[in-house]
Design a protein around this motif. Structure first.
Motif, short mmCIF file in Angstrom:
data_model
loop_
_atom_site.label_atom_id
_atom_site.label_comp_id
_atom_site.label_asym_id
_atom_site.label_seq_id
_atom_site.Cartn_x
_atom_site.Cartn_y
_atom_site.Cartn_z
N ASP A 134 0.83 -1.20 0.00
CA ASP A 134 0.00 0.00 0.00
C ASP A 134 0.87 1.26 0.00
N ALA A 136 -10.58 17.30 0.83
CA ALA A 136 -11.81 16.78 0.26
C ALA A 136 -13.00 17.54 0.83
N LEU A 137 -14.14 17.28 0.23
CA LEU A 137 -15.34 18.06 0.56
C LEU A 137 -15.73 17.98 2.03
N ALA A 148 -12.80 8.35 1.04
CA ALA A 148 -12.28 9.30 0.06
C ALA A 148 -12.69 10.73 0.43
N LEU A 149 -13.93 10.89 0.90
CA LEU A 149 -14.40 12.22 1.26
C LEU A 149 -13.71 12.75 2.51
N ARG A 150 -13.26 11.81 3.36
CA ARG A 150 -12.54 12.22 4.57
C ARG A 150 -11.07 11.84 4.44
N HIS A 151 -10.52 12.11 3.25
CA HIS A 151 -9.16 11.72 2.95
C HIS A 151 -8.19 12.23 4.02
N HIS A 152 -7.29 11.32 4.47
CA HIS A 152 -6.28 11.67 5.48
C HIS A 152 -6.88 12.05 6.83
N ARG A 195 -9.01 2.00 5.65
CA ARG A 195 -7.84 1.43 5.00
C ARG A 195 -7.37 0.16 5.72
#
Lengths: 299, 356
Positions: free
Chosen positions: A280, A298-299, B142-146, B154
């Motif tokens: 990964d 991100a949003l 994805a919307l709360r990336h990191h 993950r």
């Protein structure tokens, strides 16, 4: 790499920015660190195996299906063999075999893919259609069919697994070769009159090795799972080999003695997970998108 | 093998007809070609068998009698040239004759009729649950990336794809059935319970049709443990792919533009992001069906689930050639059909696909 690279490119230079390997292996996240530590620990077990002070993994005792104790840390199996000793010994079977499988499948697959990409035309069509066909079967079912058809033996199991694993390498290599084929130095080489094989070996291969090696790292976990799965079904390694999948299948008959299956299974999970953590991180390091995305909240 | 028409740009350029229909027509032809290839693979696989099927089927005693052996080989057409054998095989296939299984002494088609619904029931159950959970988790990550959620998704999805299904099946069986007794043991239905009258072969659907609430509850309860095992794996797979598909779209220019114009986040996600991410997600759902079938072979072995996986395993270890060919055909054709369906859906979702 600039477009003016001469006919002979820098050897084994991956098409990523320099230092990608070091950057990706530097444990930025605790997950990668855990992965590296666990993988190294297993590697140590593989190397030191015979020197470790464990019992004989094949020695049978009348003490069958004994629970965990000071003598038998992980208990004993249906033949009274020490499960801890067998898990340790199993590392020397499962890990090298999976490694062998990955290497062979990488060599075979990328050779086919490189030939398809470089020659193009009918050869390409035929090879890629064959790859599609193999991919149309679920891996275990096809491997099971081949292994059963050839008869139960370890060699046949490896052949069966090769049959189902080469296409992914062929596909990736082919697309990389297609990308490299039209680069100036490759065309220049062909114009100078060198044959396709020499062109492949000297100009194309060094440019595809990086990504293919990464794919192989990502694939190692799958190889461990495939091998242990086949062995679990009785079509891989043969008893009394201390192989993890085979040990889990002993636990099916004696499922009340949970330790028989639990520990070899945990061994599989730990090494596969470790390699997936590493893979990964490798993928992230090689994928420029993940770095960009850091900036765009991100949003 | 003839050159495949798998190059819409080359074959379709400048010709008339509706682009969508043409695209679907080409995909259909490719699928047919693949189906033909599957028959070739199943045939070659069994024709190459070095282990002697005659001895395996007839038993050692009968195999010692040359008269019996010759008769057997004639019946199966094993004394003819390979090409002829293949044509005979195709001819029988067209008449839906898949041969007779050596281990059950039944036509393979009948065996498959019993086995397929069992696996289908499990696979559909898992597919529905894991698409909802997997795509949802991937989108959330994805919307709360990191952020912490991303990390949790993950790790969980990596654990999901790293755990051997056969081992997890065994552990859950031990804990859920033997230790806690929360779940029923192996099989699809309690042995004391009368199965509902067969309509679809799916026990949950049939029991509902028959209005048999007890049978329905029992069938669902039996589905749970093997279902959880396969779901964990499928969710891991789907969450990973959905996450990266959504991340891809999030960095696309049209999404930036939509956000710059001040559209509310919800509108951006549902109108632009999800729609664009749907294409790669659909593809992975189609492909994951293959992994699901692989996983179900191993899971069925633990739960004594009399489905396709167990049938395949039993016939493979006993060199039951006709049965192995039958399973290979069904599995291969199912997989191709599903991926064709994915192609069709993709073409409707993404107009660019039709014009390529």
């Amino acid at each position: 790499m600039s477009a003016t690279t001469p006919a002979r490119p820098a050897p084994a230079a991956p098409p990523a920015r320099p230092g990608w390997l070091r950057r990706s292996l530097r444990p930025r996240s605790p997950l990668t660190a855990i992965g590296v530590v666990v993988a190294l620990a297993w590697l140590l077990v593989v190397v030191l195996g015979p020197m470790l002070p464990v019992q004989d993994p094949l020695a049978q005792t009348p003490d069958r299906l004994a629970p965990l104790s000071r003598e038998h840390w992980f208990g004993t199996d249906s033949l009274g063999r020490d499960v801890f000793a067998r898990v340790v010994a199993g590392a020397r079977v499962s890990i090298p075999l999976s490694l062998l499988l990955v290497v062979l499948s990488m060599l075979l697959g990328s050779f086919v893919g490189a030939v398809a990409g470089l020659l193009g035309g009918v050869v390409d069509e035929v090879l890629m259609r064959v790859a599609d066909l193999v991919l149309a079967f679920p891996t275990i079912i096809l491997a099971m069919g081949v292994a059963a058809a050839l008869g139960p033996s370890l060699t046949h199991a490896v052949v069966a697994m090769l049959v189902v694993t080469w296409p992914q390498y062929a596909r990736v290599t082919r697309s990389l070769v297609l990308g490299a084929r039209d680069r100036e130095f490759v065309i220049a080489g062909r114009l100078m009159g060198i044959g396709w094989f020499t062109s492949l070996r000297r100009d194309v291969v060094p440019n595809v090795t990086g990504p293919v090696l990464v794919l192989a790292t990502l694939d190692f976990g799958n190889a461990v799972l495939l091998l242990s799965g086949l062995s679990f079904l009785g079509l891989g390694t043969v008893p009394p080999t201390p192989e993890w999948g085979l040990m889990v299948s002993d636990g099916v008959q004696n499922f009340t003695a949970w330790w028989v299956a639990a520990f070899p299974g945990l061994a599989i999970v730990s090494i596969v997970l470790a390699f997936n953590f590493i893979g990964d991180a490798l993928r992230d390091a090689l994928d420029p998108r993940t770095q960009q995305a850091v900036g765009s909240r991100a949003l | 093998m003839p050159p495949s028409p798998d190059a819409p740009g080359r074959t379709g350029a400048g010709r008339g007809g509706h682009p969508l229909l043409r695209y679907l027509g080409i995909r259909f032809l490719v699928s047919l070609l693949l189906v033909w290839g599957v028959t070739l693979v199943t045939f070659v696989l069994t024709a190459l068998v070095p282990a002697d099927p005659v001895a395996a089927v007839l038993g050692d005693q009968a195999a010692a009698d040359p008269e019996v052996v010759a008769q057997f080989r004639r019946e199966l057409g094993l004394d003819r040239p390979l090409a002829v054998q293949y044509l005979l095989y195709l001819q029988r296939l067209v008449h839906l004759d898949l041969g007779t299984s050596a281990q059950t002494r039944q036509p393979v088609l009948d065996d498959l009729r019993e086995a397929v619904p069992a696996t289908l029931e499990l696979a559909l159950f898992v597919l529905v649950v894991s698409v909802v959970l997997g795509v949802g988790a991937g989108l959330l990550a994805a919307l709360r990336h990191h952020r912490p959620v991303d990390g949790v998704v993950r790790v969980l999805s990596l654990v999901g794809i790293s755990t051997p299904t056969f081992w997890l099946a065994l552990i859950l069986f031990y804990v859920g059935f033997y230790r806690l007794g929360w779940f029923p043991g192996s099989g699809r239905l309690d042995a004391r319970m009368a199965p509902p009258p067969e309509v679809t072969g799916l026990l949950t659907v049939d029991s509902l049709l028959a209005g048999d609430a007890a049978a329905f509850t029992d069938a669902v309860a039996h589905l749970l443990l093997p279902g959880i095992v396969l779901t964990l794996y499928a969710v891991g797979l789907l969450a990973r792919f959905s996450r990266s598909a959504v991340l891809d779209v999030l960095s696309a220019e049209h999404v930036t533009a939509a956000r710059a114009k001040g559209l509310p986040a919800r509108a951006v996600v549902f109108r632009y992001v999800l729609r664009a991410a749907l294409v790669p997600i659909l593809t992975v759902v189609g492909l994951s069906f293959g992994s699901l079938l692989s996983g179900s072979v191993l899971t069925e072995a633990v739960f004594a689930w009399h489905g396709l996986g167990q049938y395949a395993y039993q016939s493979a270890t006993r060199l039951d050639l006709q049965a192995v060919m039958g399973v290979g055909l069904v599995v291969g054709i199912t997989y191709i059909t599903i991926n064709f369906a994915v192609d069709v859906l993709t073409a409707f979702v993404d107009p660019r696909v039709r014009r390529r």
